[in-house]
Design a protein around this motif. Structure first.
Motif, PDB file in Angstrom:
ATOM      1  N   LYS A  47       0.831  -1.209   0.000  1.00  0.00           N
ATOM      2  CA  LYS A  47       0.000   0.000   0.000  1.00  0.00           C
ATOM      3  C   LYS A  47       0.862   1.253   0.000  1.00  0.00           C
ATOM      4  CE  LYS A  47      -4.311  -1.613   1.977  1.00  0.00           C
ATOM      5  NZ  LYS A  47      -5.275  -1.539   3.064  1.00  0.00           N
ATOM      6  N   SER A  48       1.937   1.214   0.767  1.00  0.00           N
ATOM      7  CA  SER A  48       2.846   2.355   0.817  1.00  0.00           C
ATOM      8  C   SER A  48       3.475   2.610  -0.553  1.00  0.00           C
ATOM      9  CB  SER A  48       3.926   2.096   1.864  1.00  0.00           C
ATOM     10  OG  SER A  48       4.885   3.109   1.851  1.00  0.00           O
ATOM     11  N   GLU A  49       3.906   1.534  -1.214  1.00  0.00           N
ATOM     12  CA  GLU A  49       4.498   1.653  -2.549  1.00  0.00           C
ATOM     13  C   GLU A  49       3.452   2.117  -3.560  1.00  0.00           C
ATOM     14  OE1 GLU A  49       7.633   1.238  -5.502  1.00  0.00           O
ATOM     15  OE2 GLU A  49       7.440   1.817  -3.404  1.00  0.00           O
ATOM     16  N   PHE A  50       2.239   1.598  -3.442  1.00  0.00           N
ATOM     17  CA  PHE A  50       1.157   2.012  -4.339  1.00  0.00           C
ATOM     18  C   PHE A  50       0.915   3.512  -4.214  1.00  0.00           C
ATOM     19  CE2 PHE A  50      -3.087   2.975  -5.653  1.00  0.00           C
ATOM     20  CZ  PHE A  50      -3.370   2.107  -6.694  1.00  0.00           C
ATOM     21  N   THR A  51       0.821   3.990  -2.972  1.00  0.00           N
ATOM     22  CA  THR A  51       0.567   5.410  -2.730  1.00  0.00           C
ATOM     23  C   THR A  51       1.703   6.266  -3.296  1.00  0.00           C
ATOM     24  OG1 THR A  51      -0.673   4.841  -0.742  1.00  0.00           O
ATOM     25  CG2 THR A  51       0.066   7.115  -0.938  1.00  0.00           C
ATOM     26  N   ARG A  52       2.929   5.835  -3.069  1.00  0.00           N
ATOM     27  CA  ARG A  52       4.089   6.573  -3.569  1.00  0.00           C
ATOM     28  C   ARG A  52       4.088   6.636  -5.094  1.00  0.00           C
ATOM     29  NH1 ARG A  52       8.986   5.951  -5.739  1.00  0.00           N
ATOM     30  NH2 ARG A  52       8.815   3.705  -5.947  1.00  0.00           N
ATOM     31  N   LEU A  53       3.912   5.482  -5.739  1.00  0.00           N
ATOM     32  CA  LEU A  53       3.921   5.439  -7.205  1.00  0.00           C
ATOM     33  C   LEU A  53       2.726   6.187  -7.799  1.00  0.00           C
ATOM     34  CD1 LEU A  53       5.063   1.815  -8.056  1.00  0.00           C
ATOM     35  CD2 LEU A  53       6.298   3.939  -8.469  1.00  0.00           C
ATOM     36  N   ALA A  54       1.557   6.008  -7.204  1.00  0.00           N
ATOM     37  CA  ALA A  54       0.356   6.674  -7.722  1.00  0.00           C
ATOM     38  C   ALA A  54       0.532   8.190  -7.679  1.00  0.00           C
ATOM     39  CB  ALA A  54      -0.868   6.249  -6.927  1.00  0.00           C
ATOM     40  N   LYS A  55       1.135   8.683  -6.606  1.00  0.00           N
ATOM     41  CA  LYS A  55       1.365  10.129  -6.494  1.00  0.00           C
ATOM     42  C   LYS A  55       2.324  10.603  -7.589  1.00  0.00           C
ATOM     43  CE  LYS A  55       3.180  13.634  -3.380  1.00  0.00           C
ATOM     44  NZ  LYS A  55       3.910  13.893  -2.156  1.00  0.00           N
ATOM     45  N   GLU A  56       3.424   9.884  -7.770  1.00  0.00           N
ATOM     46  CA  GLU A  56       4.413  10.251  -8.795  1.00  0.00           C
ATOM     47  C   GLU A  56       3.801  10.183 -10.201  1.00  0.00           C
ATOM     48  OE1 GLU A  56       7.598  11.334  -8.473  1.00  0.00           O
ATOM     49  OE2 GLU A  56       7.388  11.306  -6.285  1.00  0.00           O
ATOM     50  N   LEU A  57       3.084   9.101 -10.471  1.00  0.00           N
ATOM     51  CA  LEU A  57       2.484   8.920 -11.790  1.00  0.00           C
ATOM     52  C   LEU A  57       1.367   9.930 -12.050  1.00  0.00           C
ATOM     53  CD1 LEU A  57       2.417   5.024 -11.935  1.00  0.00           C
ATOM     54  CD2 LEU A  57       3.935   6.553 -13.201  1.00  0.00           C
ATOM     55  N   ALA A  58       0.640  10.306 -10.995  1.00  0.00           N
ATOM     56  CA  ALA A  58      -0.432  11.298 -11.152  1.00  0.00           C
ATOM     57  C   ALA A  58       0.159  12.661 -11.521  1.00  0.00           C
ATOM     58  CB  ALA A  58      -1.244  11.398  -9.872  1.00  0.00           C
ATOM     59  N   GLU A  59       1.299  12.994 -10.938  1.00  0.00           N
ATOM     60  CA  GLU A  59       1.954  14.258 -11.275  1.00  0.00           C
ATOM     61  C   GLU A  59       2.368  14.294 -12.741  1.00  0.00           C
ATOM     62  OE1 GLU A  59       5.175  15.131  -8.606  1.00  0.00           O
ATOM     63  OE2 GLU A  59       3.867  15.091  -6.848  1.00  0.00           O
ATOM     64  N   LEU A  60       2.703  13.132 -13.277  1.00  0.00           N
ATOM     65  CA  LEU A  60       3.091  13.029 -14.686  1.00  0.00           C
ATOM     66  C   LEU A  60       1.889  12.764 -15.587  1.00  0.00           C
ATOM     67  CD1 LEU A  60       6.259  10.808 -14.230  1.00  0.00           C
ATOM     68  CD2 LEU A  60       6.190  13.259 -14.695  1.00  0.00           C
ATOM     69  N   ASP A  61       0.704  12.639 -14.976  1.00  0.00           N
ATOM     70  CA  ASP A  61      -0.532  12.341 -15.702  1.00  0.00           C
ATOM     71  C   ASP A  61      -0.443  10.985 -16.394  1.00  0.00           C
ATOM     72  OD1 ASP A  61      -3.141  13.042 -16.315  1.00  0.00           O
ATOM     73  OD2 ASP A  61      -2.583  13.958 -18.228  1.00  0.00           O
ATOM     74  N   LEU A  62       0.132   9.996 -15.691  1.00  0.00           N
ATOM     75  CA  LEU A  62       0.330   8.672 -16.288  1.00  0.00           C
ATOM     76  C   LEU A  62      -0.407   7.549 -15.572  1.00  0.00           C
ATOM     77  CD1 LEU A  62       4.152   8.758 -17.093  1.00  0.00           C
ATOM     78  CD2 LEU A  62       2.251   8.947 -18.694  1.00  0.00           C
ATOM     79  N   VAL A  63      -1.228   7.856 -14.582  1.00  0.00           N
ATOM     80  CA  VAL A  63      -1.972   6.802 -13.900  1.00  0.00           C
ATOM     81  C   VAL A  63      -3.460   7.115 -13.974  1.00  0.00           C
ATOM     82  CG1 VAL A  63      -1.824   7.797 -11.573  1.00  0.00           C
ATOM     83  CG2 VAL A  63      -2.077   5.351 -11.834  1.00  0.00           C
ATOM     84  N   THR A  64      -4.249   6.073 -14.255  1.00  0.00           N
ATOM     85  CA  THR A  64      -5.696   6.231 -14.396  1.00  0.00           C
ATOM     86  C   THR A  64      -6.396   5.089 -13.670  1.00  0.00           C
ATOM     87  OG1 THR A  64      -5.790   4.906 -16.407  1.00  0.00           O
ATOM     88  CG2 THR A  64      -5.387   7.283 -16.680  1.00  0.00           C
ATOM     89  N   ASN A  65      -7.723   5.114 -13.671  1.00  0.00           N
ATOM     90  CA  ASN A  65      -8.503   4.064 -13.008  1.00  0.00           C
ATOM     91  C   ASN A  65      -8.180   2.668 -13.543  1.00  0.00           C
ATOM     92  OD1 ASN A  65      -9.730   6.146 -11.652  1.00  0.00           O
ATOM     93  ND2 ASN A  65     -11.630   6.052 -12.790  1.00  0.00           N
TER      94      ASN A  65
END
Length: 166
Positions: A53-71
């Motif tokens: 969960k910690s890794e998911f949160t970290r990666l999701a935040k980074e990817l969201a800043e790059l606009d690279l993560v979606t549902n």
């Protein structure tokens, strides 16, 4: 083997090495925009452990800043993070027990063998790498979906008469 496609923005930042013309750039941007799913449910699934969960949160935040993560990336990202958590756990056990362990075979002989978790650790590494590529978690994998179709040139009268036989 052909190179994987990159998002057009990344391609332009790196200097437009393949010399795309303005029209091709616009087509790629439009295609990439049409393919973007929503981003309103990017949360770690309940079945992930604390490390995942910690890794998911970290990666999701980074990817969201790059606009690279979606549902649609949630399960792939969660599976990646689950493998990451198992990888960390294997690494800790190997560090505690050492790279070589004593093994007693059926004949009762004791031998020094490489730690069995080394094999599992390699499998988890391979799984994480393939998930990053296979499920579109890398910019190049995602951009491959956004390649515009080549425009059909109008057929000449010769091509109409004889088709592809020439």
């Amino acid at each position: 083997m052909a190179r994987r496609a990159k998002p057009v923005e990344l391609h332009l930042i790196q200097g437009n090495q393949s010399r795309l013309i303005k029209k091709e750039i616009e087509q790629r941007q439009e295609a990439e925009e049409r393919l973007k799913p929503k981003k309103n449910r990017v949360k770690p699934p309940s079945w992930l452990d604390k490390v995942a969960k910690s890794e998911f949160t970290r990666l999701a935040k980074e990817l969201a800043e790059l606009d690279l993560v979606t549902n649609v990336d949630v399960n792939a990202l969660a599976t990646y993070c689950d493998a990451y958590s198992d990888y960390v756990q294997c690494t800790k056990i190997i560090q505690e027990e050492g790279l070589v362990v004593e093994h007693t075979n059926k004949a009762g002989e004791t031998n020094s063998v490489p730690h069995p978790l080394l094999t599992k650790k390699k499998q988890l590494h391979d799984q994480m790498r393939s998930l990053a590529i296979e499920f579109g978690l890398t910019p190049s994998a995602r951009a491959g979906l956004a390649k515009p179709k080549k425009e059909q040139k109008p057929q000449t009268s010769f091509e109409k008469a004889f088709g592809d036989s020439v």
